[in-house]
Design a protein around this motif. Structure first.
Motif, PDB file in Angstrom:
ATOM      1  N   ASP A   1       0.820  -1.208   0.000  1.00  0.00           N
ATOM      2  CA  ASP A   1       0.000   0.000   0.000  1.00  0.00           C
ATOM      3  C   ASP A   1       0.855   1.258   0.000  1.00  0.00           C
ATOM      4  O   ASP A   1       0.592   2.218  -0.738  1.00  0.00           O
ATOM      5  N   ALA A   2       1.899   1.273   0.843  1.00  0.00           N
ATOM      6  CA  ALA A   2       2.769   2.454   0.895  1.00  0.00           C
ATOM      7  C   ALA A   2       3.483   2.664  -0.435  1.00  0.00           C
ATOM      8  O   ALA A   2       3.625   3.789  -0.912  1.00  0.00           O
ATOM      9  N   ALA A   3       3.932   1.568  -1.054  1.00  0.00           N
ATOM     10  CA  ALA A   3       4.637   1.697  -2.330  1.00  0.00           C
ATOM     11  C   ALA A   3       3.715   2.216  -3.422  1.00  0.00           C
ATOM     12  O   ALA A   3       4.081   3.093  -4.213  1.00  0.00           O
ATOM     13  N   LEU A   4       2.490   1.678  -3.491  1.00  0.00           N
ATOM     14  CA  LEU A   4       1.557   2.102  -4.535  1.00  0.00           C
ATOM     15  C   LEU A   4       1.135   3.557  -4.379  1.00  0.00           C
ATOM     16  O   LEU A   4       0.839   4.241  -5.369  1.00  0.00           O
ATOM     17  N   SER A   5       1.097   4.062  -3.160  1.00  0.00           N
ATOM     18  CA  SER A   5       0.642   5.430  -2.934  1.00  0.00           C
ATOM     19  C   SER A   5       1.772   6.440  -2.991  1.00  0.00           C
ATOM     20  O   SER A   5       1.507   7.650  -2.894  1.00  0.00           O
ATOM     21  N   ASN A   6       3.000   5.996  -3.134  1.00  0.00           N
ATOM     22  CA  ASN A   6       4.126   6.925  -3.150  1.00  0.00           C
ATOM     23  C   ASN A   6       4.914   6.795  -4.453  1.00  0.00           C
ATOM     24  O   ASN A   6       4.570   7.395  -5.462  1.00  0.00           O
ATOM     25  N   TYR A   7       5.968   5.991  -4.425  1.00  0.00           N
ATOM     26  CA  TYR A   7       6.873   5.908  -5.577  1.00  0.00           C
ATOM     27  C   TYR A   7       6.181   5.338  -6.809  1.00  0.00           C
ATOM     28  O   TYR A   7       6.429   5.785  -7.933  1.00  0.00           O
ATOM     29  N   PHE A   8       5.312   4.342  -6.605  1.00  0.00           N
ATOM     30  CA  PHE A   8       4.720   3.618  -7.735  1.00  0.00           C
ATOM     31  C   PHE A   8       3.370   4.192  -8.154  1.00  0.00           C
ATOM     32  O   PHE A   8       2.490   3.460  -8.577  1.00  0.00           O
ATOM     33  N   ARG A   9       3.214   5.506  -8.044  1.00  0.00           N
ATOM     34  CA  ARG A   9       2.008   6.146  -8.568  1.00  0.00           C
ATOM     35  C   ARG A   9       2.030   6.087 -10.089  1.00  0.00           C
ATOM     36  O   ARG A   9       3.110   6.094 -10.708  1.00  0.00           O
ATOM     37  N   PRO A  10       0.860   6.027 -10.732  1.00  0.00           N
ATOM     38  CA  PRO A  10       0.831   5.910 -12.204  1.00  0.00           C
ATOM     39  C   PRO A  10       1.605   7.012 -12.908  1.00  0.00           C
ATOM     40  O   PRO A  10       2.293   6.761 -13.896  1.00  0.00           O
ATOM     41  N   GLY A  11       1.521   8.256 -12.403  1.00  0.00           N
ATOM     42  CA  GLY A  11       2.245   9.349 -13.037  1.00  0.00           C
ATOM     43  C   GLY A  11       3.743   9.160 -12.971  1.00  0.00           C
ATOM     44  O   GLY A  11       4.475   9.388 -13.951  1.00  0.00           O
ATOM     45  N   ASN A  12       4.244   8.756 -11.796  1.00  0.00           N
ATOM     46  CA  ASN A  12       5.676   8.507 -11.648  1.00  0.00           C
ATOM     47  C   ASN A  12       6.148   7.425 -12.615  1.00  0.00           C
ATOM     48  O   ASN A  12       7.173   7.562 -13.296  1.00  0.00           O
ATOM     49  N   LEU A  13       5.411   6.316 -12.660  1.00  0.00           N
ATOM     50  CA  LEU A  13       5.822   5.199 -13.503  1.00  0.00           C
ATOM     51  C   LEU A  13       5.786   5.571 -14.983  1.00  0.00           C
ATOM     52  O   LEU A  13       6.653   5.170 -15.760  1.00  0.00           O
ATOM     53  N   THR A  14       4.779   6.361 -15.374  1.00  0.00           N
ATOM     54  CA  THR A  14       4.690   6.783 -16.778  1.00  0.00           C
ATOM     55  C   THR A  14       5.879   7.658 -17.152  1.00  0.00           C
ATOM     56  O   THR A  14       6.480   7.499 -18.220  1.00  0.00           O
ATOM     57  N   ALA A  15       6.234   8.600 -16.261  1.00  0.00           N
ATOM     58  CA  ALA A  15       7.372   9.481 -16.544  1.00  0.00           C
ATOM     59  C   ALA A  15       8.684   8.696 -16.598  1.00  0.00           C
ATOM     60  O   ALA A  15       9.524   8.922 -17.475  1.00  0.00           O
ATOM     61  N   LEU A  16       8.872   7.750 -15.677  1.00  0.00           N
ATOM     62  CA  LEU A  16      10.091   6.944 -15.681  1.00  0.00           C
ATOM     63  C   LEU A  16      10.155   6.060 -16.922  1.00  0.00           C
ATOM     64  O   LEU A  16      11.228   5.841 -17.503  1.00  0.00           O
TER      65      LEU A  16
END
Length: 847
Positions: free
Chosen positions: A184-199
């Protein structure tokens, strides 16, 4: 021995399947009979990845002890002794445990490659050194483990392991990446859809650039000149005029219509003197194109259309953007212009866009920075007009037209002489006057076809014609030269004004100044050389451009600056009249170099003064603060050893407690002094791991009295990526400082909360606080605020705490406590984007 080959699986984020893809490749190679071993692979408890290790030979790890823990790292010696054909080495950017053979795992891989072993490895895009700031701006997490870009670029094969953000988040939700309690913590922080799309986009673009390098190399090796329209590359042809900014913006809009478009602005001056563009305007256009994501290029060429097309084909461009010609209608008699020539010769593989602008058809104006001498083409044209023109003019009236009379014939010949003066200068005009006089005598003055004149009036007329022709040619030539000299002086004044302005502004960028020299004079390279004496060799203080020279005598142009410094230019020979401006540039370059060195020396002096201040304070601390607990210990020990007094058990216990307290205090003071010394020398190397704050903060409160601190650390906080030992020392120093200044009846409040990708630890006391102007000063070494007793410490606690916080990528600041007092705010990076915790090894990002 041949160097081994490196294959890298590159991913945009942890969990996309890099390690799984690497192990699948290993199984394929083993099935083909390749000798393949596992140097080091981290499965992080992922069942499917762990299952892929079955059937592969694994080299035992080397165990290293660090901070009362044992870690396993790759045993490079064992792999080299085994000498496999292929070695699998996971997580190329991993930082090895202190005491390892190399600081980074990529250096271990370099050893294997040098020994002829092929290596297959993995890395995430966020671990490339050049992308650290970009990734931090996207995710809010600063990556501490990085690998130099050049190491990855040198790989023989780079394979992108791609996965959509939605698919990766589903993998995480199913527990295939992290443990269920961390999902839950990972999905709500680093692994947000916007972050993953930009990376993901960052990884795709980086691999695309690598593909471009392979493509350019292949085209160069096979001498392929035609354009392969693999992606849109738009070349913008600049003249240095104000319309350039319009062209750049238009090209950027064209590039944005297609994915991955690239804009390359190129300015092409001629090689016969100072460039015809304003340096200020060129600087503005360079800044604009770079701000919009493009690149600026400077190419010297006498034939501008050919140079532009050669550059465009060399970079595999698909489109060229040019501006409408600034020439007036009558100026087209001298040629079709750059735009029409480029469009005609571009061929079917290059699209040419002619963009209208406000400067179109307004005239090009005077050459801003051309030399006073005329170009070769103009001289040839002047001679043709002055010699061939009278011949044609003679043939037309004698064979075709009616007899106009000697007076009109003289006026026509005079017009040719004036035109020759305008184009070619004085010598073609004089030749035209003399040649025209002979033709008038032979063909138009009686007797015809003889070099004699029977009518005295004709003699006077031809003499007057020759005199007027020479006078007019001289005046026109002088006017043309004065005009061009004025234009040249204008260009020189602009350059000198720029240099004067840079002096007043205190600009100290030597590279930027040398680049301006190269662009102004159309050179290939510029170097500032210096030596200590006449017998010492020359050294390069700064250079720009390819292949700068190492000695002034090897340069095409050299400008001495004093006895032991010279500005050396390569590319072409420079006319004498250009050396005055070059001399100003050379003097400015020497001034900039001296200013840089003075700034460096001032910084060194500041550091020395700071060191002296710290040493003085350290001596004061040693002479007083450290002696105070020693004196207490000495007195208690002397009392215990005294035979004159019979101590009771209570008295003996009290004296022993005093000895223990003094020793603890002495240990704390010495520890802070040693920590400050490590921070001053830059030897603090944090070992970042994923930990929970509720595991560290309570351990930092051991040295404070019971009941003096209230703790509020929620268990739901995300884990932080820190060095456990450094964090414990930092929190301990902050809390001890707060307890020291807080009233005995009011406990210090220690709380923590999460904000986005950060976790804040707040230590609030109810003391008398600190004024705003002193809030930064309390973090300096050997600073104690207010009336703290001398025995309270040497003033290093907060300085050490801030140093440790910054070493871990965090911050420590002070703010007022509502209702009175001071609150220390320790900000740490949440570790939601780091690897799953592994109690046996330092935290790292896995594929």
């Amino acid at each position: 021995m041949a160097r081994g080959k490196l294959r890298i699986y590159l991913g945009a984020a942890p969990g996309v399947g890099k390690t799984y893809a690497m192990l699948s490749e290993a199984h394929r190679r083993v099935e083909r009979g390749t000798d393949c071993v596992v140097g080091l692979v981290e499965h992080h408890g992922r069942p499917r990845t762990e299952a892929m290790l079955h059937g592969l030979e694994q080299v035992p790890r080397r165990e290293l002890a660090y901070r009362e823990a044992v870690f396993g790292e790759m045993d490079v010696d064992a792999v080299l002794a085994r000498r496999p054909a292929v070695a699998l080495v996971d997580e190329l950017a991993h930082t090895n445990v202190p005491g390892s053979r190399n600081a980074g795992r990529w250096q271990d891989v370099e050893e294997l490659l040098a020994a002829g072993v092929d290596v297959i490895s993995t890395v995430n895009i966020q671990h490339l050194e050049s992308l650290g700031d970009v990734v931090e701006s996207i995710t809010g997490v600063r990556q501490r483990e990085t690998v130099p870009d050049e190491v990855v670029r040198r790989a023989d094969q780079i394979e992108l392991v791609d996965m959509s953000p939605q698919a990766l988040r589903r993998r995480m939700a199913h527990g295939n990446v992290y443990q269920p309690d961390k999902v839950d913590a990972a999905l709500s922080n680093y692994f947000r859809p916007g972050n993953l799309t930009a990376l993901r986009e960052l990884a795709l673009l980086w691999v695309a650039d690598r593909v471009d390098e392979y493509l350019r190399q292949y085209r160069g090796e096979h001498d392929i000149r035609t354009t392969w329209q693999a992606r849109e590359r738009i070349v913008v042809g600049l003249t240095g005029g104000p319309e350039g900014r319009t062209l750049i913006r238009r090209a950027v809009r064209l590039a944005e219509k297609g994915a991955g478009g690239e804009v390359l602005a190129v300015y092409i001056p001629r090689s016969d003197g100072l460039t015809s563009a304003s340096p200020k305007e060129l600087a503005l256009q360079r800044t604009l194109v770079e701000d919009l994501g493009g690149t600026f290029h400077h190419v010297v060429g006498d034939d501008i259309p050919s140079a532009l097309l050669e550059f465009a084909r060399g970079v595999n461009a698909t489109q060229i953007v040019l501006g409408s010609s600034r020439r007036k209608a009558w100026q087209y008699v001298f040629g079709p212009g750059v735009g029409a020539t480029v469009a005609r010769e571009s061929g079917p593989d290059l699209d040419v866009h002619i963009v209208t602008h406000e400067e179109a058809a307004k005239g090009r104006g005077l050459p801003v920075a051309r030399g006073a001498r005329l170009g070769r083409s103009r001289s040839i044209t002047g001679w043709l007009v002055g010699i061939a023109g009278p011949v044609l003019l003679t043939l037309l009236p004698t064979n075709v037209g009616p007899n106009l009379g000697l007076t009109n014939d003289m006026l026509l010949f005079l017009s040719l002489t004036v035109t020759a003066a305008l184009l070619g200068g004085l010598l073609p005009a004089l030749a035209s006057a003399a040649f025209g006089s002979l033709l008038l005598n032979y063909f138009f003055a009686a007797p015809l076809h003889r070099f004699t004149i029977s009518d005295p009036e004709n003699i006077v007329a031809i003499a007057v014609f020759f005199g007027v022709a020479v006078a007019v040619a001289s005046v026109v030539d002088v006017a043309a030269r004065r005009t061009q000299q004025a234009a040249r002086l204008r260009a020189e004044s602009e350059i000198l004004s720029f240099l004067a302005g840079s002096v007043l502004r205190g600009e100290t960028a030597l590279g930027a100044l040398l680049e301006r020299v190269r662009e102004t004079f159309g050179m290939e390279s510029v170097a500032l050389l210096e030596r200590q004496s006449d017998v010492d060799p020359w050294t390069c203080a700064g250079s720009v451009g390819p292949r700068p020279v190492g000695r002034p005598e090897d340069a095409d142009v050299d400008m001495p600056v004093g006895e032991n410094m010279a500005l050396a230019l390569s590319g072409r020979f420079l006319p004498a009249e250009d050396r005055r401006v070059l001399g100003a540039f050379a003097v400015q370059a020497a001034v900039v170099l001296d200013r840089q060195r003075l700034v460096d020396r001032a910084e060194e002096g500041r550091k020395l003064a700071e060191g002296n201040r710290i040493r003085t304070a350290l001596l004061a601390a040693v002479s007083h603060d450290l002696r105070t607990p020693l004196a207490g210990i000495k007195a208690a020990v002397t009392s215990l050893r005294s035979d004159d007094v019979e101590w009771s058990e209570e008295d003996r216990a009290e004296l022993l407690a005093g000895i223990e307290a003094g020793a603890d205090r002495l240990d704390h003071l010495v520890g802070n002094l040693l920590d400050m010394s490590r921070l001053q020398t830059g030897t603090v190397t944090p070992l970042v791991r994923r930990i929970d704050l509720d595991e560290v903060v309570p351990m930092a409160l051991v040295g404070v009295p019971d009941g003096s601190v209230q703790l509020d650390i929620p268990e739901t906080l995300p884990m932080v990526g820190v060095d456990k030992g450094l964090l414990e020392r930092a929190v301990a120093n902050i809390v001890e400082n707060a307890v020291k200044y807080s009233p005995d009846t009011t406990p210090v409040m220690v709380s923590a909360s999460a904000h986005g990708g950060r976790v804040e630890v707040r230590v609030a006391d109810r003391g008398r606080g600190v004024p705003d102007e002193a809030k930064d000063r309390i973090f300096e070494p050997f600073q104690r605020y207010g009336d703290a007793p001398r025995g309270a410490g040497v003033g290093l606690g907060l300085a050490v705490a801030r140093g440790f916080a910054e070493a871990m990528g965090g911050t420590l600041s002070a703010e007022d406590t509502p209702g009175g007092g001071l609150t220390m705010v320790l900000t740490l990076q949440a570790a939601s984007g780091a690897a799953a915790p592994d109690p046996a090894v330092p935290a790292r990002v896995a594929g």
